[in-house]
Structure formats: C-alpha cells, structure tokens
Design an enzyme around this catalytic site. Structure first.
Site, PDB file in Angstrom:
ATOM      1  N   ASP A  16       0.828  -1.206   0.000  1.00  7.07           N
ATOM      2  CA  ASP A  16       0.000   0.000   0.000  1.00  7.07           C
ATOM      3  C   ASP A  16       0.861   1.254   0.000  1.00  7.07           C
ATOM      4  O   ASP A  16       0.659   2.170  -0.781  1.00  7.07           O
ATOM      5  CB  ASP A  16      -0.960  -0.009   1.210  1.00  7.07           C
ATOM      6  CG  ASP A  16      -0.249  -0.244   2.548  1.00  7.07           C
ATOM      7  OD1 ASP A  16       0.972  -0.542   2.555  1.00  7.07           O
ATOM      8  OD2 ASP A  16      -0.916  -0.149   3.595  1.00  7.07           O
ATOM      9  N   PHE A  18       0.570  11.419   7.592  1.00  3.09           N
ATOM     10  CA  PHE A  18      -0.108  10.155   7.855  1.00  3.09           C
ATOM     11  C   PHE A  18      -1.385  10.131   7.015  1.00  3.09           C
ATOM     12  O   PHE A  18      -2.191  11.054   7.064  1.00  3.09           O
ATOM     13  CB  PHE A  18      -0.440  10.010   9.341  1.00  3.09           C
ATOM     14  CG  PHE A  18      -0.941   8.638   9.680  1.00  3.09           C
ATOM     15  CD1 PHE A  18      -0.056   7.579   9.802  1.00  3.09           C
ATOM     16  CD2 PHE A  18      -2.306   8.406   9.858  1.00  3.09           C
ATOM     17  CE1 PHE A  18      -0.518   6.301  10.095  1.00  3.09           C
ATOM     18  CE2 PHE A  18      -2.771   7.141  10.154  1.00  3.09           C
ATOM     19  CZ  PHE A  18      -1.875   6.087  10.266  1.00  3.09           C
TER      20      PHE A  18
HETATM   21  P1  5GP Z   1       7.622   1.217   6.321  1.00  4.07           P
HETATM   22  O1  5GP Z   1       8.124  -0.125   6.761  1.00  4.07           O
HETATM   23  O2  5GP Z   1       7.991   1.572   4.890  1.00  4.07           O
HETATM   24  O3  5GP Z   1       8.010   2.304   7.285  1.00  4.07           O
HETATM   25  O4  5GP Z   1       6.060   1.205   6.453  1.00  4.07           O
HETATM   26  C1  5GP Z   1       5.252   0.460   5.643  1.00  4.07           C
HETATM   27  C2  5GP Z   1       3.934   0.116   6.312  1.00  4.07           C
HETATM   28  O5  5GP Z   1       3.578   1.043   7.354  1.00  4.07           O
HETATM   29  C3  5GP Z   1       2.808   0.220   5.318  1.00  4.07           C
HETATM   30  O6  5GP Z   1       2.610  -1.007   4.636  1.00  4.07           O
HETATM   31  C4  5GP Z   1       1.632   0.655   6.163  1.00  4.07           C
HETATM   32  O7  5GP Z   1       0.984  -0.475   6.715  1.00  4.07           O
HETATM   33  C5  5GP Z   1       2.233   1.452   7.277  1.00  4.07           C
HETATM   34  N1  5GP Z   1       2.209   2.905   6.979  1.00  4.07           N
HETATM   35  C6  5GP Z   1       3.241   3.699   6.626  1.00  4.07           C
HETATM   36  N2  5GP Z   1       2.853   4.963   6.441  1.00  4.07           N
HETATM   37  C7  5GP Z   1       1.523   4.980   6.678  1.00  4.07           C
HETATM   38  C8  5GP Z   1       0.517   6.029   6.629  1.00  4.07           C
HETATM   39  O8  5GP Z   1       0.751   7.198   6.333  1.00  4.07           O
HETATM   40  N3  5GP Z   1      -0.749   5.646   6.926  1.00  4.07           N
HETATM   41  C9  5GP Z   1      -1.093   4.373   7.258  1.00  4.07           C
HETATM   42  N4  5GP Z   1      -2.366   4.144   7.525  1.00  4.07           N
HETATM   43  N5  5GP Z   1      -0.180   3.363   7.321  1.00  4.07           N
HETATM   44  C10 5GP Z   1       1.106   3.678   7.030  1.00  4.07           C
END
Ligand code: 5GP
Length: 183
Positions: free
Chosen positions: A109, A161
C-alpha cells in the site's frame, strides 16, 4: 455530534483533506496495470499482496493486468495504534505458494521508512525467485530511511499520515474510497 463515527466525520464533515481522489487512483492503477502487463507478458507472474493495507490496491490492480497471473498474500505487523513506525516488522501470515523460479511481484500500500520492503526483499530473495519486483500505491518521498528502489510507484506523497483506500488508523477507515491526509 459526538456519537458520529470516524467514517462520517471524515467523509461528511470534511475533517481530513483529500490527498488523492478516487478518479485519480483509478486512472493511475489503469496505467500501472498496462505497464505491468507489458513487462510481464508471457511470464505468468505470482502477485503477492501485503496485508492488510494492500488488499484494495491489489484487487483493483490485478483487474488491469491483462496476462495470466496467480495470487497469494503475506501479512506483516502494522503500526498498531501508532502513526509512526516502531522500527520492527514481523510476519504474521506466510505465503502458501512455492515461489522458487517464479516471477514475483509484491504489492504494497505505502512505503514509508522502507523497512518493510527491505525485510520482504531479504525474505523473498532467499526463496530464489526468477525475479522479484515491488509495486506500491504510495511512497513518502522525503521519508525513506532505507535506500530501496521500488519498481512501480503509484503516487509520490509528502510526509503525512494518510488513511483510506485500504490504509487504516487504529484498524478503521480502510473503507474510505479515496486517500486522505490525517494530521
Ligand atoms: P515502512 O516499513 O515503509 O516504514 O512502512 C510500511 C507500512 O507502514 C505500510 O505497509 C503501512 O501499513 C504502514 N504505513 C506507513 N505509512 C503509513 C501512513 O501514512 N498511513 C497508514 N495508515 N499506514 C502507514
């Protein structure tokens, strides 16, 4: 007023700003589908959705991929009730398919710090796939702590976010039709 649901507050009270409208999402997914179809022609890839956030994007994306493909899902731990990454990524559900010598396309996502995709790359590389690529609907441009190339990105977004279109806050708001900024 106070007994309104979060959904109603977002949609009807304009509580959050729309970042990406449903029509824009549809148009971009159509383009991504076309590109992926061209790139994988004759390859019968296995498309693996990363739960929970990636489920809507995955469902819409594969309907625009015009080649034979298989699907599976993997589930990673999310942020829980937080809005920032804990820095830990756990696998909560493994895939069932054997991906050795297969063309694997992982569907995310959103890429924020890049930690999740890094963990997935390491995990899937160990299965000796024929190829391994990533598609993410969203990527936070300024944020990536981990240097990682995403093969297909829907939208580059600023560091906010976001919720909706599969993305949650405290497990709700995934069913919002567009992507909203929630500050
Ligand atoms: P990363 O490992 O790249 O930091 O984060 C990836 C995961 O964190 C995504 O698959 C998602 O589930 C969650 N995530 C990261 N940023 C957001 C955001 O802005 N909103 C939401 N709802 N989930 C996020």
């Amino acid at each position: 007023m106070n007994n309104r649901s979060e959904f109603e507050r977002v949609v009807y009270d304009n509580k959050f700003r729309v970042l990406i409208a449903r029509e824009q999402i549809d148009d971009r997914i159509r383009e991504l589908g076309r590109k992926i179809s061209d790139d994988y022609r004759g390859k019968n890839p296995i498309v693996i959705g990363v739960l929970n956030g990636g489920f809507l994007f995955m469902a819409d994306l594969i309907r625009h991929i015009e080649i034979d493909l298989e699907i599976d899902f993997i589930k990673l731990s999310s942020y829980g009730d937080e809005k920032v990454s804990s820095g830990k990524v756990e696998v909560l559900k493994e895939i069932n398919a054997d991906v050795k010598n297969r063309h694997v396309l992982l569907v995310e996502d959103i890429v924020d710090t890049g930690l999740s995709v890094k963990v997935l790359e390491k995990k899937f590389s160990a299965f000796s796939p024929a190829s391994l690529r990533f598609v993410s609907l969203l990527r936070k441009t300024d944020k990536a702590k981990v240097d990682f190339d995403i093969d297909y990105v829907g939208f580059e977004i600023p560091d906010h976010f976001v919720v909706g279109y599969g993305l949650d806050h405290k497990q709700i708001l995934r069913n919002l039709p567009a992507v909203y900024i929630m500050d």
